[in-house]
Design an enzyme around this catalytic site. Structure first.
Site, PDB file in Angstrom:
ATOM      1  N   THR A  50       2.308   4.287  -6.531  1.00 29.16           N
ATOM      2  CA  THR A  50       1.693   5.315  -7.367  1.00 29.16           C
ATOM      3  C   THR A  50       2.346   6.674  -7.185  1.00 29.16           C
ATOM      4  O   THR A  50       2.438   7.461  -8.120  1.00 29.16           O
ATOM      5  CB  THR A  50       0.183   5.405  -7.025  1.00 29.16           C
ATOM      6  OG1 THR A  50      -0.412   4.157  -7.353  1.00 29.16           O
ATOM      7  CG2 THR A  50      -0.502   6.506  -7.799  1.00 29.16           C
ATOM      8  N   SER A  97       2.934  -1.787  -4.489  1.00 24.33           N
ATOM      9  CA  SER A  97       2.995  -2.270  -3.107  1.00 24.33           C
ATOM     10  C   SER A  97       2.560  -3.722  -2.969  1.00 24.33           C
ATOM     11  O   SER A  97       2.920  -4.388  -1.999  1.00 24.33           O
ATOM     12  CB  SER A  97       2.189  -1.371  -2.177  1.00 24.33           C
ATOM     13  OG  SER A  97       0.808  -1.488  -2.434  1.00 24.33           O
ATOM     14  N   THR A 130      -0.159   2.445  -2.186  1.00 23.55           N
ATOM     15  CA  THR A 130      -1.237   2.502  -1.193  1.00 23.55           C
ATOM     16  C   THR A 130      -1.917   1.161  -0.955  1.00 23.55           C
ATOM     17  O   THR A 130      -2.516   0.956   0.100  1.00 23.55           O
ATOM     18  CB  THR A 130      -2.314   3.524  -1.601  1.00 23.55           C
ATOM     19  OG1 THR A 130      -2.818   3.170  -2.890  1.00 23.55           O
ATOM     20  CG2 THR A 130      -1.765   4.932  -1.606  1.00 23.55           C
ATOM     21  N   ASP A 131      -1.853   0.234  -1.926  1.00 21.69           N
ATOM     22  CA  ASP A 131      -2.649  -0.992  -1.804  1.00 21.69           C
ATOM     23  C   ASP A 131      -2.315  -1.785  -0.537  1.00 21.69           C
ATOM     24  O   ASP A 131      -3.208  -2.322   0.114  1.00 21.69           O
ATOM     25  CB  ASP A 131      -2.469  -1.882  -3.040  1.00 21.69           C
ATOM     26  CG  ASP A 131      -3.198  -1.319  -4.254  1.00 21.69           C
ATOM     27  OD1 ASP A 131      -3.972  -0.349  -4.092  1.00 21.69           O
ATOM     28  OD2 ASP A 131      -2.990  -1.837  -5.371  1.00 21.69           O
TER      29      ASP A 131
END
Ligand SMILES: *[C@@H]1O[C@H](CO)[C@@H](O)[C@H](O)[C@H]1NC(C)=O
Ligand SMILES: *[C@@H]1O[C@H](CO)[C@@H](O)[C@H](O)[C@H]1NC(C)=O
Ligand SMILES: *[C@@H]1O[C@H](CO)[C@@H](O)[C@H](O)[C@H]1NC(C)=O
Ligand SMILES: *[C@@H]1O[C@H](CO)[C@@H](O)[C@H](O)[C@H]1NC(C)=O
Ligand SMILES: *[C@@H]1O[C@H](CO)[C@@H](O)[C@H](O)[C@H]1NC(C)=O
Length: 364
Positions: A50, A97, A130-131
């Site tokens: 992101t 990710s 971030t995931d």
């Protein structure tokens, strides 16, 4: 000003770089006027996510395209980076990710270690979606070795969003990586003005900005006007090991099974059938599994040499030693971090005694 700059760059950006591209000369020549030889040299390895995401409008904060912008654009959009460092960008991947593979992780950590070993480099930053950021942070924590800081950073809002958090997160991450106070602390996670341990920190909320937490272990520090301020002297987590993967090309398959009422015992053999060498069980409570499920798993341990780590589906807690050959308690590790540890341990050829030590003693 920054917002419009970021948006403009997003519109003019070339899309998704398919293969890793090394861009240091591009960035340094573009910014030659502000290069300052006495600033710390920080290498920024970009993997997508992101923070490099681009939406179709400034109010789009979901459903955008992650990993659309290259590392040169991320760096150029934050000119303040040049006041605290000489940044060099390296594009390792440009994916969301969830699409990070073991081979990307291995390539990343090998390049990160090489940068850390370079006497002219003072610290490393990794930009990441971030995931699964917590998995890569844990992987870097276990596979790099240096007193120099490794900082992993992402963003919850794409670069094109109003109040995008990427630029300030990147500036804080680079400032942290350039700080002498950050040495000797291993891999750190930076988002939302907080500094977290790469060993313990997890994503706790699917959407909000204050998502990266370690509820029990807490934060290491925070940022005051971009400057990092630490709560504690440098320390490393209990149980931090080092796995040398400089010559490793792939990692063994380890799958995670989720525990719940009436769980299906056939999923464990199905995972092994499809290639899993190890299983992590996201157990109920402190690693609970049903009787039927346990029977299936014990058969795999006995007949197929499968390594099994019991973890927990709850956010926090400790899963104690199992005391039987082939199955281990995951301690404080959540399932996704236990999976990384088991992959590295299987790759290192660890036997039962070593597995017990790394998963169950909580220390080296
Ligand atoms: C270069 O960086 C040093 C150390 O950060 C600083 O003291 C100096 O003022 C900088 N020079 C210029 C021209 O910005
Ligand atoms: C860099 O620092 C100088 C001196 O503090 C300041 O004048 C300048 O605006 C800063 N540049 C950026 C891009 O923040
Ligand atoms: C990472 O992958 C790139 C592209 O395949 C390759 O050029 C580079 O040598 C790799 N780096 C390492 C350390 O494996
Ligand atoms: C930064 O890198 C340059 C070479 O690119 C080198 O001349 C300089 O000494 C390095 N700075 C530090 C603080 O290591
Ligand atoms: C496990 O090993 C047994 C005995 O060698 C074999 O029959 C079985 O197919 C294996 N199971 C899986 C899931 O690979």
């Amino acid at each position: 000003m920054l917002l419009s700059e970021f948006s403009l760059l997003a519109v003019t950006a070339s899309v998704a770089l398919a293969s890793p591209v090394h861009l240091p000369s591009l960035i340094q020549s573009r910014e030659a006027g502000v290069y300052n030889a006495s600033n710390p040299n920080i290498t920024i390895f970009a993997t997508g996510g992101t923070i490099a995401g681009s939406g179709s409008s400034s109010d789009q904060t979901t459903g955008y395209s992650a990993g659309a912008l290259g590392v040169d654009i991320l760096i150029s959009a934050v000119p303040q980076l040049w006041n605290v460092s000489n940044p060099t960008g390296v594009q390792v991947a440009n994916v969301d990710s969830g699409s990070i593979t073991p081979s990307i992780l291995l390539n990343l950590t090998q390049q990160v270690q090489t940068a850390l070993d370079d006497p002219y480099c003072q610290g490393v930053v990794v930009t990441h979606g971030t995931d699964t950021l917590e998995e890569s942070a844990f992987f870097l924590e276990l596979t790099t070795s240096s007193e120099k800081p490794v900082v992993i950073v992402g963003a919850m809002r794409p670069a094109t969003a109003i109040s995008a958090d990427g630029p300030i997160n990147l500036l804080e991450a680079v400032t942290l990586a350039a700080s002498p106070e950050a040495r000797g602390r291993g891999t750190m996670v930076v988002l939302n003005d907080r500094i977290g341990s790469g060993f313990y920190t997890s994503k706790s909320n699917a959407n909000s900005l204050d998502t990266f937490k370690a509820t029990e272990q807490g934060y290491l520090g925070w940022f005051q006007n971009i400057k990092p301020i630490f709560y504690y002297a440098p320390a490393l987590p209990m149980g931090k090991l080092h796995f040398d993967v400089m010559d490793t090309a792939e990692l063994p398959q380890v799958d995670i099974l989720y525990g719940h009422q009436a769980l299906n015992p056939a999923l464990a053999p199905a995972a092994v059938e499809s290639g899993a060498k190890g299983l992590v069980l996201a157990g109920m409570g402190a690693g609970g599994w049903t009787d039927g499920g346990k029977e299936a798993v014990e058969k795999l341990i006995a007949e197929n040499g499968t390594a099994v780590v019991y973890s927990r589906r709850t956010m926090d807690g400790f899963v104690e030693p199992k005391g039987s050959i082939g199955s281990y308690g995951g301690g404080f590790l959540n399932p996704q971090k236990a999976r990384i540890m088991l992959q590295l341990a299987l790759n290192a050829g660890y036997g039962d005694a070593e597995m017990e030590t790394i998963f169950e003693s909580g220390s080296e």
